[in-house]
Design a protein around this motif. Structure first.
Motif, PDB file in Angstrom:
ATOM      1  N   ALA A  72      54.051-130.890 -91.688  1.00  0.00           N
ATOM      2  CA  ALA A  72      52.790-130.267 -92.101  1.00  0.00           C
ATOM      3  C   ALA A  72      51.970-129.853 -90.883  1.00  0.00           C
ATOM      4  CB  ALA A  72      51.995-131.235 -92.977  1.00  0.00           C
ATOM      5  N   ARG A  73      51.938-130.708 -89.872  1.00  0.00           N
ATOM      6  CA  ARG A  73      51.206-130.355 -88.647  1.00  0.00           C
ATOM      7  C   ARG A  73      51.835-129.145 -87.968  1.00  0.00           C
ATOM      8  NH1 ARG A  73      50.426-136.539 -86.346  1.00  0.00           N
ATOM      9  NH2 ARG A  73      48.397-136.944 -87.338  1.00  0.00           N
ATOM     10  N   ARG A  75      53.446-126.709 -89.453  1.00  0.00           N
ATOM     11  CA  ARG A  75      53.111-125.531 -90.248  1.00  0.00           C
ATOM     12  C   ARG A  75      51.683-125.068 -89.960  1.00  0.00           C
ATOM     13  NH1 ARG A  75      56.417-124.341 -94.757  1.00  0.00           N
ATOM     14  NH2 ARG A  75      58.321-125.583 -94.724  1.00  0.00           N
ATOM     15  N   LEU A  76      50.771-126.006 -89.777  1.00  0.00           N
ATOM     16  CA  LEU A  76      49.403-125.644 -89.419  1.00  0.00           C
ATOM     17  C   LEU A  76      49.364-124.989 -88.042  1.00  0.00           C
ATOM     18  CD1 LEU A  76      47.212-128.644 -90.622  1.00  0.00           C
ATOM     19  CD2 LEU A  76      47.277-126.344 -91.549  1.00  0.00           C
ATOM     20  N   LEU A  89      48.112-123.034 -97.237  1.00  0.00           N
ATOM     21  CA  LEU A  89      48.379-123.884 -98.401  1.00  0.00           C
ATOM     22  C   LEU A  89      49.745-123.556 -98.994  1.00  0.00           C
ATOM     23  CD1 LEU A  89      47.487-126.059-100.373  1.00  0.00           C
ATOM     24  CD2 LEU A  89      46.284-124.291-101.688  1.00  0.00           C
ATOM     25  N   SER A  91      52.292-122.520 -97.416  1.00  0.00           N
ATOM     26  CA  SER A  91      53.291-123.075 -96.508  1.00  0.00           C
ATOM     27  C   SER A  91      53.428-124.585 -96.692  1.00  0.00           C
ATOM     28  CB  SER A  91      52.905-122.749 -95.060  1.00  0.00           C
ATOM     29  OG  SER A  91      53.866-123.243 -94.158  1.00  0.00           O
ATOM     30  N   LEU A  92      52.290-125.268 -96.856  1.00  0.00           N
ATOM     31  CA  LEU A  92      52.338-126.713 -97.097  1.00  0.00           C
ATOM     32  C   LEU A  92      53.085-127.027 -98.393  1.00  0.00           C
ATOM     33  CD1 LEU A  92      48.731-127.912 -96.119  1.00  0.00           C
ATOM     34  CD2 LEU A  92      50.851-128.231 -94.820  1.00  0.00           C
ATOM     35  N   GLY A  95      56.791-126.587 -97.921  1.00  0.00           N
ATOM     36  CA  GLY A  95      57.376-127.693 -97.181  1.00  0.00           C
ATOM     37  C   GLY A  95      57.584-128.924 -98.033  1.00  0.00           C
ATOM     38  N   HIS A  96      56.604-129.220 -98.876  1.00  0.00           N
ATOM     39  CA  HIS A  96      56.744-130.409 -99.728  1.00  0.00           C
ATOM     40  C   HIS A  96      57.788-130.176-100.812  1.00  0.00           C
ATOM     41  CE1 HIS A  96      54.984-134.362-100.844  1.00  0.00           C
ATOM     42  NE2 HIS A  96      55.609-134.076-101.966  1.00  0.00           N
ATOM     43  N   TYR A 132      48.648-137.470 -94.023  1.00  0.00           N
ATOM     44  CA  TYR A 132      49.255-136.312 -94.687  1.00  0.00           C
ATOM     45  C   TYR A 132      48.344-135.799 -95.796  1.00  0.00           C
ATOM     46  CZ  TYR A 132      53.007-133.665 -97.065  1.00  0.00           C
ATOM     47  OH  TYR A 132      53.785-132.688 -97.646  1.00  0.00           O
ATOM     48  N   TRP A 136      46.122-132.078 -96.147  1.00  0.00           N
ATOM     49  CA  TRP A 136      46.127-131.219 -97.337  1.00  0.00           C
ATOM     50  C   TRP A 136      44.711-131.028 -97.878  1.00  0.00           C
ATOM     51  CZ3 TRP A 136      49.971-129.414-101.063  1.00  0.00           C
ATOM     52  CH2 TRP A 136      51.287-129.426-100.565  1.00  0.00           C
TER      53      TRP A 136
END
Length: 201
Positions: A72-73, A75-76, A89, A91-92, A95-96, A132, A136
């Protein structure tokens, strides 16, 4: 150099099979010999890689929590200042969803076996998970400014519950296909966040 390359591969094989077997039969229903047989080595040979089943379980659960946070980091960071919060969002969520579809045994393990970890490992899992979630929450509130922080946190946990439902969606082959399932989960996650946010004005 070859040894350094081979060792992680063997560890990954062991962890993958351990996760599958633990999820299918429970932590106490699986022996070291069975895990060894699944990767083609003797049970005692596993002790060259892990101290025992407890160590495998800890590495699986702590490891996936750390991987989710790191991903997640990343992707940010990749989004930088060029992408809007909506794209971040998305992208997050993607990923999940990748985790939820590709690592379903780990979801089952977390639900059933987290309490078996020693206190220090369990606390580390919780700490990683909190970080995490907060990552979000920050992004969700950028997308939905009317959503108060407590409500955003509740919405994030609810969406995680939705995305992590994949072990219960049916046996392999029953799902409509990975791509279609990923699209459905993505739409539902975005819809859940939108529904949680009060209308502006």
């Amino acid at each position: 150099m070859a040894t350094r390359t081979d060792a992680p591969t063997r560890r990954e094989q062991i962890l993958k099979e351990a996760a599958r077997l633990f999820a299918e039969r429970g932590f106490h229903g699986v022996g070291v010999d069975e895990i060894g047989a699944a990767v083609g080595i003797s049970g005692p040979g596993l002790y060259r890689h892990f101290a025992g089943k407890d160590a495998m379980l800890a590495e699986l659960l702590v490891g996936i929590s750390g991987q989710l946070l790191t991903g997640a980091r990343r992707r940010l960071a990749e989004a930088g200042g060029g992408a809007g919060p909506e794209a971040v969002l998305d992208s997050l969520i993607e990923g999940h969803i990748d985790f939820a579809l590709d690592d379903r045994p780990l979801i089952t393990l977390h639900d059933r076996e987290l309490d078996r970890l020693r206190d220090s490992d369990r606390k580390l899992v919780r700490q990683l998970q909190r970080q995490y979630v907060e990552l979000w929450v920050d992004v969700v509130r950028q997308v939905h400014p009317t959503l108060a922080e407590p409500a955003a946190r509740s919405a994030v946990h609810s969406v995680f519950g939705l995305l992590n439902s994949t072990p219960h969606l049916g046996r392999r082959g029953v799902l409509p296909g990975r791509g279609a399932t990923a699209e459905l989960l993505h739409r539902m996650a975005k819809g859940a966040f939108a529904a949680a946010a009060p209308a502006e004005g």
